[in-house]
Write a protein that holds these residues in place. Sequence first.
Motif, PDB file in Angstrom:
ATOM      1  N   LYS A 176       0.798  -1.364   0.010  1.00  0.00           N
ATOM      2  CA  LYS A 176       0.710  -0.201   0.377  1.00  0.00           C
ATOM      3  C   LYS A 176       0.963   1.063  -0.283  1.00  0.00           C
ATOM      4  O   LYS A 176      -0.037   1.907  -0.654  1.00  0.00           O
ATOM      5  N   SER A 177       2.165   1.536   0.168  1.00  0.00           N
ATOM      6  CA  SER A 177       2.963   2.274   0.965  1.00  0.00           C
ATOM      7  C   SER A 177       3.473   2.533  -0.270  1.00  0.00           C
ATOM      8  O   SER A 177       3.340   4.322  -1.049  1.00  0.00           O
ATOM      9  N   ASP A 178       4.025   2.254  -1.822  1.00  0.00           N
ATOM     10  CA  ASP A 178       4.841   2.256  -2.800  1.00  0.00           C
ATOM     11  C   ASP A 178       2.868   2.091  -3.451  1.00  0.00           C
ATOM     12  O   ASP A 178       3.379   3.856  -4.782  1.00  0.00           O
ATOM     13  N   ALA A 179       2.272   1.821  -4.043  1.00  0.00           N
ATOM     14  CA  ALA A 179       0.707   2.139  -4.523  1.00  0.00           C
ATOM     15  C   ALA A 179       0.281   4.182  -4.119  1.00  0.00           C
ATOM     16  O   ALA A 179       0.165   4.338  -5.367  1.00  0.00           O
ATOM     17  N   ALA A 180       0.503   4.039  -2.973  1.00  0.00           N
ATOM     18  CA  ALA A 180       0.326   5.442  -2.408  1.00  0.00           C
ATOM     19  C   ALA A 180       1.304   6.563  -2.994  1.00  0.00           C
ATOM     20  O   ALA A 180       0.327   7.556  -3.423  1.00  0.00           O
ATOM     21  N   VAL A 181       2.173   6.113  -3.126  1.00  0.00           N
ATOM     22  CA  VAL A 181       3.447   7.286  -3.670  1.00  0.00           C
ATOM     23  C   VAL A 181       2.889   6.293  -5.625  1.00  0.00           C
ATOM     24  O   VAL A 181       2.658   8.199  -5.680  1.00  0.00           O
ATOM     25  N   CYS A 182       2.446   6.557  -5.937  1.00  0.00           N
ATOM     26  CA  CYS A 182       2.306   6.259  -7.338  1.00  0.00           C
ATOM     27  C   CYS A 182       0.864   6.975  -7.462  1.00  0.00           C
ATOM     28  O   CYS A 182       0.800   7.739  -8.686  1.00  0.00           O
ATOM     29  N   TYR A 183       0.027   6.591  -6.543  1.00  0.00           N
ATOM     30  CA  TYR A 183      -0.942   7.757  -6.935  1.00  0.00           C
ATOM     31  C   TYR A 183      -1.092   9.296  -6.940  1.00  0.00           C
ATOM     32  O   TYR A 183      -1.027   9.656  -6.991  1.00  0.00           O
ATOM     33  N   GLU A 184      -0.387   9.102  -5.720  1.00  0.00           N
ATOM     34  CA  GLU A 184      -0.116  10.488  -6.019  1.00  0.00           C
ATOM     35  C   GLU A 184       0.601  11.646  -6.645  1.00  0.00           C
ATOM     36  O   GLU A 184       0.498  12.310  -7.006  1.00  0.00           O
ATOM     37  N   LYS A 185       1.891  10.951  -7.171  1.00  0.00           N
ATOM     38  CA  LYS A 185       2.703  11.023  -8.223  1.00  0.00           C
ATOM     39  C   LYS A 185       1.565  11.255  -9.581  1.00  0.00           C
ATOM     40  O   LYS A 185       1.836  11.740 -10.916  1.00  0.00           O
ATOM     41  N   ALA A 186       0.527  10.684  -9.445  1.00  0.00           N
ATOM     42  CA  ALA A 186      -0.324  10.555 -10.644  1.00  0.00           C
ATOM     43  C   ALA A 186      -1.009  11.577 -10.055  1.00  0.00           C
ATOM     44  O   ALA A 186      -2.536  11.743 -11.825  1.00  0.00           O
ATOM     45  N   LYS A 187      -1.790  12.433  -9.099  1.00  0.00           N
ATOM     46  CA  LYS A 187      -2.319  13.116  -9.357  1.00  0.00           C
ATOM     47  C   LYS A 187      -3.925  12.383  -8.625  1.00  0.00           C
ATOM     48  O   LYS A 187      -4.553  12.977  -8.359  1.00  0.00           O
ATOM     49  N   GLN A 188      -3.902  11.199  -8.210  1.00  0.00           N
ATOM     50  CA  GLN A 188      -5.188  10.673  -8.305  1.00  0.00           C
ATOM     51  C   GLN A 188      -4.643  11.092  -5.809  1.00  0.00           C
ATOM     52  O   GLN A 188      -4.724   9.808  -5.823  1.00  0.00           O
ATOM     53  N   TYR A 189      -4.982  12.160  -5.756  1.00  0.00           N
ATOM     54  CA  TYR A 189      -5.005  12.542  -4.571  1.00  0.00           C
ATOM     55  C   TYR A 189      -6.289  11.721  -3.422  1.00  0.00           C
ATOM     56  O   TYR A 189      -5.439  11.129  -2.269  1.00  0.00           O
ATOM     57  N   LYS A 190      -7.083  11.429  -4.109  1.00  0.00           N
ATOM     58  CA  LYS A 190      -8.451  10.552  -3.286  1.00  0.00           C
ATOM     59  C   LYS A 190      -7.812   8.932  -3.027  1.00  0.00           C
ATOM     60  O   LYS A 190      -8.531   8.610  -1.717  1.00  0.00           O
ATOM     61  N   LYS A 191      -7.552   8.219  -3.887  1.00  0.00           N
ATOM     62  CA  LYS A 191      -6.806   7.150  -3.939  1.00  0.00           C
ATOM     63  C   LYS A 191      -5.891   7.465  -3.008  1.00  0.00           C
ATOM     64  O   LYS A 191      -5.738   6.695  -1.714  1.00  0.00           O
ATOM     65  N   ALA A 192      -5.277   8.342  -3.364  1.00  0.00           N
ATOM     66  CA  ALA A 192      -4.026   8.024  -2.302  1.00  0.00           C
ATOM     67  C   ALA A 192      -4.059   8.343  -1.004  1.00  0.00           C
ATOM     68  O   ALA A 192      -3.100   7.670  -0.192  1.00  0.00           O
ATOM     69  N   ILE A 193      -4.903   9.431  -0.917  1.00  0.00           N
ATOM     70  CA  ILE A 193      -5.850   9.634   0.891  1.00  0.00           C
ATOM     71  C   ILE A 193      -5.853   8.476   1.190  1.00  0.00           C
ATOM     72  O   ILE A 193      -5.273   7.826   2.726  1.00  0.00           O
ATOM     73  N   GLU A 194      -6.903   7.751   0.872  1.00  0.00           N
ATOM     74  CA  GLU A 194      -7.673   6.742   0.991  1.00  0.00           C
ATOM     75  C   GLU A 194      -6.352   5.728   1.857  1.00  0.00           C
ATOM     76  O   GLU A 194      -6.168   4.510   3.109  1.00  0.00           O
ATOM     77  N   LEU A 195      -4.480   5.173   1.178  1.00  0.00           N
ATOM     78  CA  LEU A 195      -4.213   4.014   1.286  1.00  0.00           C
ATOM     79  C   LEU A 195      -3.669   5.311   2.139  1.00  0.00           C
ATOM     80  O   LEU A 195      -2.824   4.079   3.580  1.00  0.00           O
ATOM     81  N   TYR A 196      -2.743   6.425   2.589  1.00  0.00           N
ATOM     82  CA  TYR A 196      -2.319   6.402   3.752  1.00  0.00           C
ATOM     83  C   TYR A 196      -2.890   6.711   4.706  1.00  0.00           C
ATOM     84  O   TYR A 196      -2.290   7.004   5.836  1.00  0.00           O
ATOM     85  N   LYS A 197      -4.665   6.139   4.981  1.00  0.00           N
ATOM     86  CA  LYS A 197      -5.018   6.312   5.536  1.00  0.00           C
ATOM     87  C   LYS A 197      -5.008   4.968   6.558  1.00  0.00           C
ATOM     88  O   LYS A 197      -5.201   5.153   7.543  1.00  0.00           O
ATOM     89  N   GLU A 198      -5.091   3.854   5.227  1.00  0.00           N
ATOM     90  CA  GLU A 198      -4.364   2.427   5.782  1.00  0.00           C
ATOM     91  C   GLU A 198      -3.373   2.386   6.415  1.00  0.00           C
ATOM     92  O   GLU A 198      -3.917   1.556   7.401  1.00  0.00           O
ATOM     93  N   ILE A 199      -2.495   3.032   6.173  1.00  0.00           N
ATOM     94  CA  ILE A 199      -1.109   2.415   6.749  1.00  0.00           C
ATOM     95  C   ILE A 199      -0.777   3.879   7.553  1.00  0.00           C
ATOM     96  O   ILE A 199       0.340   3.784   7.943  1.00  0.00           O
ATOM     97  N   ASP A 200      -2.041   4.720   8.355  1.00  0.00           N
ATOM     98  CA  ASP A 200      -2.087   5.138   9.219  1.00  0.00           C
ATOM     99  C   ASP A 200      -0.308   6.354   9.170  1.00  0.00           C
ATOM    100  O   ASP A 200       0.435   6.809  10.268  1.00  0.00           O
ATOM    101  N   GLN A 201      -0.390   6.775   8.265  1.00  0.00           N
ATOM    102  CA  GLN A 201       0.232   8.064   7.701  1.00  0.00           C
ATOM    103  C   GLN A 201      -0.288   9.514   7.632  1.00  0.00           C
ATOM    104  O   GLN A 201      -0.769  10.295   6.848  1.00  0.00           O
ATOM    105  N   LYS A 202      -0.805   9.301   8.548  1.00  0.00           N
ATOM    106  CA  LYS A 202      -1.445  11.465   9.612  1.00  0.00           C
ATOM    107  C   LYS A 202      -1.144  12.525   8.630  1.00  0.00           C
ATOM    108  O   LYS A 202      -1.925  12.980   8.043  1.00  0.00           O
ATOM    109  N   GLU A 203       0.082  12.479   8.039  1.00  0.00           N
ATOM    110  CA  GLU A 203       1.064  13.913   8.229  1.00  0.00           C
ATOM    111  C   GLU A 203       0.925  13.549   6.229  1.00  0.00           C
ATOM    112  O   GLU A 203       0.399  14.824   5.885  1.00  0.00           O
ATOM    113  N   LYS A 204       1.012  13.162   5.739  1.00  0.00           N
ATOM    114  CA  LYS A 204       0.553  12.936   4.600  1.00  0.00           C
ATOM    115  C   LYS A 204      -0.841  13.081   3.959  1.00  0.00           C
ATOM    116  O   LYS A 204      -0.781  13.446   3.396  1.00  0.00           O
ATOM    117  N   VAL A 205      -1.927  12.289   5.269  1.00  0.00           N
ATOM    118  CA  VAL A 205      -3.028  12.429   4.459  1.00  0.00           C
ATOM    119  C   VAL A 205      -2.893  14.137   4.378  1.00  0.00           C
ATOM    120  O   VAL A 205      -3.974  14.866   3.943  1.00  0.00           O
TER     121      VAL A 205
END
Length: 340
Positions: A147-176
Amino acid sequence: MMNKQKFIDKFMAAFVLLAMFKIIGIVAQLFHESFWSVVGTLVLFLIIAFIILMVIASLKDKEQNERNSKRKGGAGGNFYLETSLFDRIRSKYEELAEKYIAEKDYKKAAKVYMNLLQDHYRGAKTLAEGGFYNEAAVIYLKKLKNKSDAAVCYEKAKQYKKAIELYKEIDQKEKVGDLYKEINDLPNAHTYYQMVADDYINNHQIIKAALIYRKKMEKTEEAQKILLKGWQEDKDAFNCLHIYFANIFEIEKLGTEIRDLYEKTPAYKKLIYLDAMKYEFKKDPKLQPITRHIAYEIIAEKVGTRSEIVNELKHFNPDDEVILKDISRFKTSRNKMFRN
């Protein structure tokens, strides 16, 4: 040797049969994919199949030539042959993938890694390197459960909502919080930044909490309050005090705060305050009188039990040679007194 030859013949027959099924499967994709996409996949498969057949044919000729010159056990020979065959095929796949990468055809290289080498990690990494972030994210998620690398890829793709959901799941609050801020959703951003700040405070990491307030939430007053609390509660006291003063940019206001805070400082913390005054003294000539006065008071108060504290006077009189001599004389007289 005959066993080796039979193995090669069987392997070639099995490969040809599998290749036929694969070609039928690729053609069947015309029902749900574009014509040129299917053609591209078919061409790629035919090239790879040709390479494999060439490797097998080469091994077959080699075994034929060595048949009369080597006599080894069948089982050991079969094991050697299988290892040699698959190593050579794998090597050809690696070369093909590297060739596609050199040509910047990252999708074809990724297919070689994933479909032929069964290396989904390198396949996803290759797609990401080529800028195919959405495709890479899907591989990271579905095949690698990363999920971590997937979130990074979605972030780079500007798919922010998908990235946010993944960052929530791996508890990276600051990135959210950062991504909510990126899409201009400040209420949600501040909610998550507050969680981060609270976690830092609970772990006595006051400086980091203050940075979240000041840099991420743009709440300078809240940052100052938490720094002042850290100073008062002896949680990394010096750094809290030092950064608290650093965040006050008006010199007159800073001078007033230095004086007022000193008056509230308990005796056991005055040496820490003295260390802070060394930095404030250098900031601006306007701060020198007040910081020097505070330093003199602290030194006079502590010199009875800590004679070495007189050395601190030089920090507040850097160009005064007389005071350096006075310090030297004081230390000499103290030493004589104790010797006597």
